[in-house]
Design a protein around this motif. Structure first.
Motif, PDB file in Angstrom:
ATOM      1  N   GLY A   1      44.970  52.558  53.273  1.00 48.26           N
ATOM      2  CA  GLY A   1      44.003  51.687  53.740  1.00 48.26           C
ATOM      3  C   GLY A   1      43.325  50.349  52.713  1.00 48.26           C
ATOM      4  O   GLY A   1      43.655  50.585  51.285  1.00 48.26           O
ATOM      5  N   LEU A   2      42.205  49.668  53.270  1.00 46.22           N
ATOM      6  CA  LEU A   2      41.593  48.957  52.100  1.00 46.22           C
ATOM      7  C   LEU A   2      40.451  49.847  51.453  1.00 46.22           C
ATOM      8  O   LEU A   2      40.083  50.630  51.862  1.00 46.22           O
TER       9      LEU A   2
ATOM     10  N   PHE B   1      45.440  38.496  48.102  1.00 43.68           N
ATOM     11  CA  PHE B   1      44.779  37.895  49.287  1.00 43.68           C
ATOM     12  C   PHE B   1      44.213  38.906  50.348  1.00 43.68           C
ATOM     13  O   PHE B   1      43.372  38.774  50.991  1.00 43.68           O
ATOM     14  N   THR B   2      44.924  39.901  50.514  1.00 42.06           N
ATOM     15  CA  THR B   2      44.520  41.097  51.440  1.00 42.06           C
ATOM     16  C   THR B   2      44.032  42.252  50.743  1.00 42.06           C
ATOM     17  O   THR B   2      43.016  42.853  51.186  1.00 42.06           O
ATOM     18  N   LEU B   3      44.017  42.284  49.081  1.00 40.49           N
ATOM     19  CA  LEU B   3      43.307  43.260  48.348  1.00 40.49           C
ATOM     20  C   LEU B   3      43.889  44.617  48.795  1.00 40.49           C
ATOM     21  O   LEU B   3      43.128  45.488  48.523  1.00 40.49           O
TER      22      LEU B   3
ATOM     23  N   LYS C   1      42.929  43.744  38.886  1.00 43.82           N
ATOM     24  CA  LYS C   1      43.220  45.085  39.474  1.00 43.82           C
ATOM     25  C   LYS C   1      42.290  45.777  39.858  1.00 43.82           C
ATOM     26  O   LYS C   1      41.195  45.431  39.995  1.00 43.82           O
ATOM     27  N   ALA C   2      42.202  46.998  40.342  1.00 48.89           N
ATOM     28  CA  ALA C   2      41.142  47.980  40.424  1.00 48.89           C
ATOM     29  C   ALA C   2      41.499  49.244  39.892  1.00 48.89           C
ATOM     30  O   ALA C   2      42.489  49.594  39.362  1.00 48.89           O
TER      31      ALA C   2
ATOM     32  N   ASN D   1      35.786  35.483  39.718  1.00 47.17           N
ATOM     33  CA  ASN D   1      36.405  36.567  40.105  1.00 47.17           C
ATOM     34  C   ASN D   1      37.024  36.677  41.491  1.00 47.17           C
ATOM     35  O   ASN D   1      36.260  36.577  42.474  1.00 47.17           O
ATOM     36  N   PHE D   2      38.272  36.712  41.447  1.00 39.72           N
ATOM     37  CA  PHE D   2      39.084  36.645  42.672  1.00 39.72           C
ATOM     38  C   PHE D   2      38.813  37.703  43.717  1.00 39.72           C
ATOM     39  O   PHE D   2      38.487  37.448  44.993  1.00 39.72           O
TER      40      PHE D   2
END
Length: 273
Positions: free
Chosen positions: A104-105, A78-80, A63-64, A233-234
């Motif tokens: 957004g990203l 995969f897209t983050l 996660k973030a 680390n993915f």
């Protein structure tokens, strides 16, 4: 796996959690950070960190964490992109509010938007939540502790022999967020000193991952599909590689349910050799 290794020409390895294993150093880091937590929050820090390690907390690897908003963000692997946002207690933001804040990203850094890619970041995020301003000095202390007699790195059997064999026909590169002094000490401790022909230190992954991968592709004059990224680390090493058309080997002791044509998931780097 065999086809990936056969077709690959350049293999890019991570260091921490990839070339050695174990979690004791994460716990040591947590104990050092705990010294900087206010007395009234120390017990809550301990409880939260233990819950994180067992998966019983909103904060999880993969996660973030938005430090400024104190929000935990679930990402599409995969897209983050952010697919869910929740507070420290696990209360989820509405879809509308989530899209307003995180459309957004994410721009990952090491201060305000944290990619929780491995075990280093669990105590860091807990410390940030409980008001610790500067975590880096405790990280440095932990890295120094890791090369003392009091700490034993968990070496992975067969890794040096496997890397030497791979090096006979392929190019092997090390890309790590650790600084040059840490890398030198750790590689010597792991009996891997001199094994890599090119080493990138202080890489600032994930914010510079794509930039570094592009440099490697240009340096070795290969196509993206001829480069294999290997790491635990993915967010740092795997998702960016797949997005660029590279192949990847993800080291995940739990071997989670991830499927991609250019991805192999293994429990340990030893499985690759």
């Amino acid at each position: 796996m065999e086809q990936m290794i056969r077709n690959g020409q350049v293999f890019v390895f991570d260091l921490d959690g990839t070339l050695y294993e174990g979690t004791d150093h994460f716990d040591y880091y947590a104990e050092r950070l705990l010294l900087d937590v206010a007395e009234e929050n120390k017990e809550a820090f301990r409880i939260d960190y233990e819950k994180m390690k067992t998966g019983d907390h909103p904060v999880k690897i993969g996660k973030a964490y938005d430090v400024e908003r104190d929000m935990v963000l679930t990402l599409d692997p995969f897209t983050l992109k952010v697919v869910k946002a929740e507070n420290w207690a696990g209360e989820e933001l509405s879809e509308e509010k989530k899209n307003e804040l995180y459309s957004g990203l994410l721009a990952f850094n090491f201060e305000t938007m944290i990619a929780i890619g491995d075990g280093w970041w669990l105590p860091f995020v807990a410390a940030k939540h409980y008001g610790v301003q500067k975590c880096y000095p405790r990280y440095v202390e932990t890295k120094e502790y890791m090369v003392t007699e009091q700490f034993q790195l968990e070496q992975i059997p067969g890794v040096r022999q496997g890397l030497e064999k791979l090096k006979e026909t392929k190019k092997i590169v090390l890309v790590t967020n650790s600084d040059i002094d840490d890398v030198g000490r750790l590689l010597k401790e792991l009996n891997l000193d001199g094994i890599f022909e090119h080493i990138v230190t202080s890489a600032q992954k994930p914010s510079r991952t794509v930039e570094i991968f592009k440099q490697i592709i240009e340096q070795y004059e290969v196509k993206p599909e001829e480069v294999v990224s290997i790491g635990d680390n993915f967010i740092n090493e795997i998702a960016p590689a797949l997005q660029m058309g590279m192949s990847a080997i993800y080291i995940d002791p739990l071997q989670g349910d991830l499927s991609h044509d250019q991805l192999q998931v293994v429990k340990s780097l030893g499985d690759c050799f």
